[in-house]
Design an enzyme around this catalytic site. Structure first.
Site, mmCIF file in Angstrom:
data_model
loop_
_atom_site.group_PDB
_atom_site.id
_atom_site.type_symbol
_atom_site.label_atom_id
_atom_site.label_comp_id
_atom_site.label_asym_id
_atom_site.label_seq_id
_atom_site.Cartn_x
_atom_site.Cartn_y
_atom_site.Cartn_z
ATOM 1 N N LEU A 1 0.937 -1.337 -0.027
ATOM 2 C CA LEU A 1 -0.066 -0.141 0.003
ATOM 3 C C LEU A 1 0.983 1.191 -0.006
ATOM 4 O O LEU A 1 1.919 1.324 0.844
ATOM 5 C CB LEU A 1 -0.840 0.123 1.390
ATOM 6 C CG LEU A 1 -1.961 -1.161 1.380
ATOM 7 C CD1 LEU A 1 -2.765 -0.660 2.810
ATOM 8 C CD2 LEU A 1 -3.143 -0.801 0.193
ATOM 9 N N ASP A 2 0.638 2.213 -0.930
ATOM 10 C CA ASP A 2 1.201 3.323 -0.785
ATOM 11 C C ASP A 2 1.437 4.307 0.530
ATOM 12 O O ASP A 2 0.585 3.983 1.275
ATOM 13 C CB ASP A 2 1.331 4.448 -1.990
ATOM 14 C CG ASP A 2 -0.141 4.926 -1.852
ATOM 15 O OD1 ASP A 2 -0.427 5.846 -0.868
ATOM 16 O OD2 ASP A 2 -1.037 4.645 -2.711
ATOM 17 N N GLN A 3 2.317 5.046 0.938
ATOM 18 C CA GLN A 3 2.686 5.424 2.104
ATOM 19 C C GLN A 3 1.221 6.169 2.807
ATOM 20 O O GLN A 3 0.911 5.882 4.051
ATOM 21 C CB GLN A 3 3.705 6.775 2.147
ATOM 22 C CG GLN A 3 3.925 7.104 3.635
ATOM 23 C CD GLN A 3 5.322 7.778 3.637
ATOM 24 O OE1 GLN A 3 5.850 7.982 2.510
ATOM 25 N NE2 GLN A 3 5.671 8.254 4.815
ATOM 26 N N GLU A 4 0.346 6.889 2.062
ATOM 27 C CA GLU A 4 -0.651 7.806 2.387
ATOM 28 C C GLU A 4 -2.097 6.797 2.183
ATOM 29 O O GLU A 4 -2.886 7.302 2.729
ATOM 30 C CB GLU A 4 -0.853 8.963 1.582
ATOM 31 C CG GLU A 4 0.178 9.994 2.053
ATOM 32 C CD GLU A 4 0.373 10.089 3.511
ATOM 33 O OE1 GLU A 4 -0.519 10.133 4.039
ATOM 34 O OE2 GLU A 4 1.699 9.871 3.903
ATOM 35 N N THR A 5 -1.946 5.599 1.838
ATOM 36 C CA THR A 5 -2.936 4.923 1.570
ATOM 37 C C THR A 5 -3.063 3.871 2.966
ATOM 38 O O THR A 5 -2.285 3.257 3.345
ATOM 39 C CB THR A 5 -3.172 3.966 0.509
ATOM 40 O OG1 THR A 5 -3.127 4.440 -0.879
ATOM 41 C CG2 THR A 5 -4.312 2.847 0.572
#
Length: 242
Positions: free
Chosen positions: A106-110
């Site tokens: 998951l990308d950092q902000e997800t």
């Protein structure tokens, strides 16, 4: 079958199928197979490596293997250790003895559901494109989304790395300044949901993954984790032919 090993009902109970007594009933009902052969005798013993199925679904009892569902908060990178010193998954599961690997990213902000496991076969299959494991996300987007945009997502949008289609898109809330949409897709490309929604004119404000294959986020709170075991793990393994 050898008299060495553990009693079948004990192994099943330990794997989370049910209580010892419930497992005995299941065996006597002819619902259990060991290495493809139906077993109804309660004295049957099994050994590591033998394949146990209940109603066709595989039961795992290798205590060395563990799979964990974690609710990753925003701002956390999907690695066990980050070279840049950013907050990582290690702070949530670093106290465990097993060497865990994240299943996909998951990308950092997800935010939302990420699986961690030391089962190499399971991890490989869950992330390999040929098994087409679906993932579901709930996105808060800028603007009042419309049916035309969701239809485009299902028909396919062209991104820099090719055309990507959503399996299913559902509008949960339509309004201003933001709308909420649920999107299910198989693609595991980087930032794919954000890029798809950008492509149809609705940039993402917040993104949460709520489902990975057969495993749901449920009521798991940010930063909390739980073991995936028993019949839940069996269903997950069966979904990728294990």
């Amino acid at each position: 079958m050898s008299e060495q090993g553990e009693r079948l009902q004990k192994v099943m109970a330990h794997a989370g199928v049910g209580s010892r007594r419930a497992c005995e009933d299941i065996i006597e009902q002819g619902r259990v197979s060991v290495d493809g052969k139906t077993v109804t005798r309660l004295g049957t013993r099994v050994q590591p490596g033998q394949i146990i199925r209940v109603d066709g679904e595989r039961v795992t009892f290798d205590e060395s293997k563990v799979t964990i569902a974690l609710h990753k908060p925003a701002g956390i990178v999907s690695t066990m250790e980050d070279e840049m010193g950013r907050p990582s998954l290690d702070q949530f599961v670093g106290d465990r003895d097993e060497r865990l690997y994240h299943v996909g990213r998951l990308d950092q902000e997800t935010e939302g559901l990420i699986l961690l496991s030391n089962d190499g076969d399971l991890t490989h299959r869950l992330t390999h494109p040929s098994y087409e494991v679906p993932k579901t996300y709930v996105a808060t987007v800028e603007g009042q989304i419309n049916k035309g945009a969701t239809n485009r997502l299902e028909k396919g949008v062209t991104l820099e790395d090719g055309v990507v289609k959503a399996d299913k898109v559902k509008i949960i809330e339509m309004g201003l300044p933001n709308s909420i949409v649920e999107i299910t897709l198989h693609s595991g490309a980087n930032h794919v949901v954000r890029r798809m929604l950008d492509a149809v004119g609705f940039p993402v404000v917040r993104l949460v993954r709520t489902q990975f294959g057969t495993i749901g986020l449920g009521r798991l709170k940010p930063g909390k984790s739980r073991i995936v075991g028993g019949s839940e793990l069996a269903v997950l393994m069966k979904s990728v032919d294990l």
